[in-house]
Design an enzyme around this catalytic site. Structure first.
Site, PDB file in Angstrom:
ATOM      1  N   ARG A 118       4.958   1.723   7.561  1.00 18.61           N
ATOM      2  CA  ARG A 118       4.764   0.453   8.260  1.00 18.61           C
ATOM      3  C   ARG A 118       5.979   0.089   9.099  1.00 18.61           C
ATOM      4  O   ARG A 118       5.858  -0.470  10.194  1.00 18.61           O
ATOM      5  CB  ARG A 118       4.454  -0.643   7.245  1.00 18.61           C
ATOM      6  CG  ARG A 118       3.057  -0.494   6.735  1.00 18.61           C
ATOM      7  CD  ARG A 118       2.811  -1.176   5.412  1.00 18.61           C
ATOM      8  NE  ARG A 118       1.407  -1.014   5.035  1.00 18.61           N
ATOM      9  CZ  ARG A 118       0.884   0.107   4.561  1.00 18.61           C
ATOM     10  NH1 ARG A 118       1.645   1.175   4.363  1.00 18.61           N
ATOM     11  NH2 ARG A 118      -0.383   0.181   4.267  1.00 18.61           N
ATOM     12  N   ASP A 169      -1.161 -18.616   1.694  1.00 18.81           N
ATOM     13  CA  ASP A 169      -0.717 -17.236   1.582  1.00 18.81           C
ATOM     14  C   ASP A 169       0.473 -17.059   2.515  1.00 18.81           C
ATOM     15  O   ASP A 169       0.694 -17.875   3.418  1.00 18.81           O
ATOM     16  CB  ASP A 169      -1.845 -16.265   1.964  1.00 18.81           C
ATOM     17  CG  ASP A 169      -1.627 -14.869   1.379  1.00 18.81           C
ATOM     18  OD1 ASP A 169      -2.222 -14.564   0.330  1.00 18.81           O
ATOM     19  OD2 ASP A 169      -0.843 -14.098   1.968  1.00 18.81           O
TER      20      ASP A 169
HETATM   21  C1  SAM Z   1      -3.671  -8.933  -4.124  1.00 22.02           C
HETATM   22  S1  SAM Z   1      -3.730 -10.449  -3.266  1.00 22.02           S
HETATM   23  C2  SAM Z   1      -4.455 -11.495  -4.488  1.00 22.02           C
HETATM   24  C3  SAM Z   1      -5.545 -12.392  -3.958  1.00 22.02           C
HETATM   25  C4  SAM Z   1      -6.224 -13.278  -4.989  1.00 22.02           C
HETATM   26  N1  SAM Z   1      -5.301 -14.226  -5.557  1.00 22.02           N
HETATM   27  C5  SAM Z   1      -6.873 -12.456  -6.068  1.00 22.02           C
HETATM   28  O1  SAM Z   1      -6.445 -12.483  -7.221  1.00 22.02           O
HETATM   29  O2  SAM Z   1      -7.834 -11.767  -5.776  1.00 22.02           O
HETATM   30  C6  SAM Z   1      -2.021 -10.948  -3.208  1.00 22.02           C
HETATM   31  C7  SAM Z   1      -1.696 -11.919  -2.105  1.00 22.02           C
HETATM   32  O3  SAM Z   1      -0.417 -12.496  -2.340  1.00 22.02           O
HETATM   33  C8  SAM Z   1       0.176 -12.748  -1.096  1.00 22.02           C
HETATM   34  N2  SAM Z   1       1.635 -12.945  -1.237  1.00 22.02           N
HETATM   35  C9  SAM Z   1       2.578 -12.019  -1.501  1.00 22.02           C
HETATM   36  N3  SAM Z   1       3.803 -12.578  -1.515  1.00 22.02           N
HETATM   37  C10 SAM Z   1       3.627 -13.901  -1.279  1.00 22.02           C
HETATM   38  C11 SAM Z   1       4.520 -14.999  -1.168  1.00 22.02           C
HETATM   39  N4  SAM Z   1       5.844 -14.863  -1.302  1.00 22.02           N
HETATM   40  N5  SAM Z   1       4.000 -16.213  -0.907  1.00 22.02           N
HETATM   41  C12 SAM Z   1       2.650 -16.365  -0.769  1.00 22.02           C
HETATM   42  N6  SAM Z   1       1.769 -15.367  -0.853  1.00 22.02           N
HETATM   43  C13 SAM Z   1       2.239 -14.139  -1.109  1.00 22.02           C
HETATM   44  C14 SAM Z   1      -0.204 -11.536  -0.283  1.00 22.02           C
HETATM   45  O4  SAM Z   1      -0.108 -11.788   1.097  1.00 22.02           O
HETATM   46  C15 SAM Z   1      -1.618 -11.271  -0.748  1.00 22.02           C
HETATM   47  O5  SAM Z   1      -2.557 -11.842   0.121  1.00 22.02           O
END
Ligand code: SAM
Lengths: 290, 208
Positions: free
Chosen positions: A44, A153
């Site tokens: 990336r 997010d």
């Molecule tokens: C695997 S997804 C989980 C989505 C949902 N909560 C679920 O359990 O299906 C993780 C998400 O966390 C977000 N994320 C990662 N670091 C973050 C941060 N520092 N603040 C907010 N969101 C974050 C990512 O962008 C991603 O969309």
């Protein structure tokens, strides 16, 4: 001190530059990339170095660090996050929400008062919309209260898709057909859009959960859903996130984590609470001590 | 009622932005309001020179959330000064503070904690000596072996030796065999020791 970085051949990144990048990402986002993720990160990174026409990785890293708008950081973060999610994922927690958790939250509230729920790390929106559907379908007292549903997010692209609310079969597969019928409209073969009423009921925003300045806006929250996000953090990131949630929650408020995540390993500020459907973490009520 | 429309919410608080000047944060750390103290602790986590100030506030801080913010800020700073500020709290009477300090030191880079190593390894508290062994396992090979072997050969508490035995097994360093045997000989009746030492022996044989 880090050794001077050699210029990358074959798109590879020097160990020193890799470290610098990981440190920067960890500091800004809480996301922790170990050596095992090197290939993932490197690919990336190479993509962004090329897209920005930076002469070297080092120059690109400087752009990331010092660009006033933070636009490039945002683009890179969008690429680095894992957004995997689907409707009714880890449904036992949604069950828990309507089988006791919310009843406890409103125990001392009068009809008409507010209830605030927050999906922190909502990715493409399946989680907050699942919460909305569950409330409408299964919480008998849903009409008695003013329910505010926030979702956030760190990934701006995922949020755009969440606001748009168009989903494919993969996202919807755990959802019973009659719920798809009730809450979605087909827009193209294999593609459904969530109805406006639901789309309008979720307040989406770009929030980095480890940045106190961004999280401070959230106050008086009753339930935080933060599922499958902290697994990508290291200990310090998890601890920071726990402190942020503690601050955002009302006394007695709950945190719901993913099934492999446990608050006891990240914070002493919460107490575990066992409900029939799930274990949650509770901010002690005022005067109860921590 | 029911689900409120997003546009009509706008009711979340608008938080005061972190506009305080750096010297004010230090003063705010002593403010009567816990919310202010917490924000000050968070802000000072960006300032490596604030380690001693943050640590000094800790034993006096009554609010658990502020205490956690102070500890987290020190982990974020993660310098030898931050570790030095926490180390004295390992002897605190207050179990919450002691555990918080221990957990926080564990989350710091090993370079930051290394200067505290002798004090930890020489402590009367076997939990702290176990911690010293766990830290030692993260050091470079020379320093590491000396410390782990010493724990195996001399530490009076069996759990300290067991921790060291597990560490050398994990590291797969056959040079530790004599120290392991010495450990086994010191606790001949302890089945746990026999089991752990045996597992390590087998591990070395498999590796060589
Ligand atoms: C695997 S997804 C989980 C989505 C949902 N909560 C679920 O359990 O299906 C993780 C998400 O966390 C977000 N994320 C990662 N670091 C973050 C941060 N520092 N603040 C907010 N969101 C974050 C990512 O962008 C991603 O969309």
């Amino acid at each position: 001190m880090a050794p001077p970085s050699e210029e990358p051949t074959d798109g590879a990144v020097s160990p020193a530059d890799y470290r610098t990048l990981c440190d920067l990402l960890r500091e800004r986002t809480g996301l922790s990339f170990t050596e095992a993720k090197r290939y993932y990160v490197q690919r990336r990174l190479a993509e962004r170095v090329e897209a920005t026409r930076m002469p070297s990785v080092r120059d690109y890293l400087n752009l990331l660090r010092f660009q006033a708008s933070g636009a490039e950081m945002q683009l890179l973060v969008n690429l680095m996050t894992v957004n995997e999610t689907y409707f009714f994922r880890e449904k036992y927690q949604l069950d828990c929400l309507v089988n006791g958790m919310l009843d406890e939250v409103v125990r001392h509230r009068r009809p008409g008062e507010r209830v605030r729920l927050w999906s922190a790390g909502c990715a493409t929106g399946e989680e907050p919309y699942s919460i909305a559907i569950t409330l409408l379908e299964r919480w008998p007292r849903v009409d008695e209260f003013q329910i505010e549903l926030y979702a956030s997010d760190i990934d701006s692209m995922a949020l755009d898709r969440a606001r748009e609310g168009v989903y494919g079969e993969r996202s919807l597969q755990a959802l019973p057909a009659e719920l798809v019928e009730r809450y979605f409209r087909p827009v193209a073969p294999g593609s459904w859009r969530i109805i406006d009423e639901l789309r309008e009921s979720v307040d989406f925003s770009l929030v980095n959960i480890v940045d106190p300045a961004q999280v401070r806006r959230f106050t008086g929250i009753d339930v935080v859903f933060c599922r499958n996000l902290l697994i990508y953090f290291d200990d310090l990131g998890r601890r920071n996130a726990a402190a942020m949630f503690h601050e955002a929650l009302s006394p007695g408020g709950f945190v719901a984590l993913g099934h492999s995540e446990s608050m006891s390993r990240m914070s002493s500020l919460f107490v575990p609470r066992r409900f029939p459907d799930a274990i949650l973490y509770q901010k002690p009520a005022e005067g109860a001590g921590a | 009622m029911g689900l409120v429309k997003a546009g009509s919410k706008g009711t979340l608080g608008t938080a005061p932005t972190g506009a305080a000047a750096p010297e004010d944060w230090t003063a705010l750390l002593e403010h009567a309001d816990a919310g202010h103290r917490r924000h000050a602790a968070q802000a000072l986590g960006d300032r490596p020179d604030a380690a001693a100030t943050l640590a000094a506030r800790l034993p006096r801080e009554p609010d658990p959330a502020v205490r956690e913010a102070l500890l987290t800020a020190l982990v974020r700073i993660g310098s030898p000064e931050a570790a030095a500020g926490l180390a004295p709290m390992l002897a605190s009477e207050d179990a919450g503070l002691r555990n918080g300090a221990l957990e926080s030191l564990q989350q710091m880079p090993v370079d930051a904690v290394e200067p505290q190593m002798d004090a930890l390894a020489g402590s009367d508290d076997s939990d702290l000596r176990i911690f010293a062994v766990l830290l030692a396992a993260r050091l470079g090979p020379a320093e590491r072996s000396a410390r782990l072997h010493q724990a195996l050969e001399r530490d009076p508490h069996v759990n300290v030796g067991l921790t060291a035995a597990e560490a050398v097994a994990e590291l797969g360093d056959p040079a530790a065999l004599p120290a392991l045997e010495a450990f086994a000989a010191r606790f001949p009746d302890d089945p746990c020791v026999a089991y752990t030492v045996d597992a390590a022996r087998r591990r070395f044989r498999g590796a060589s």
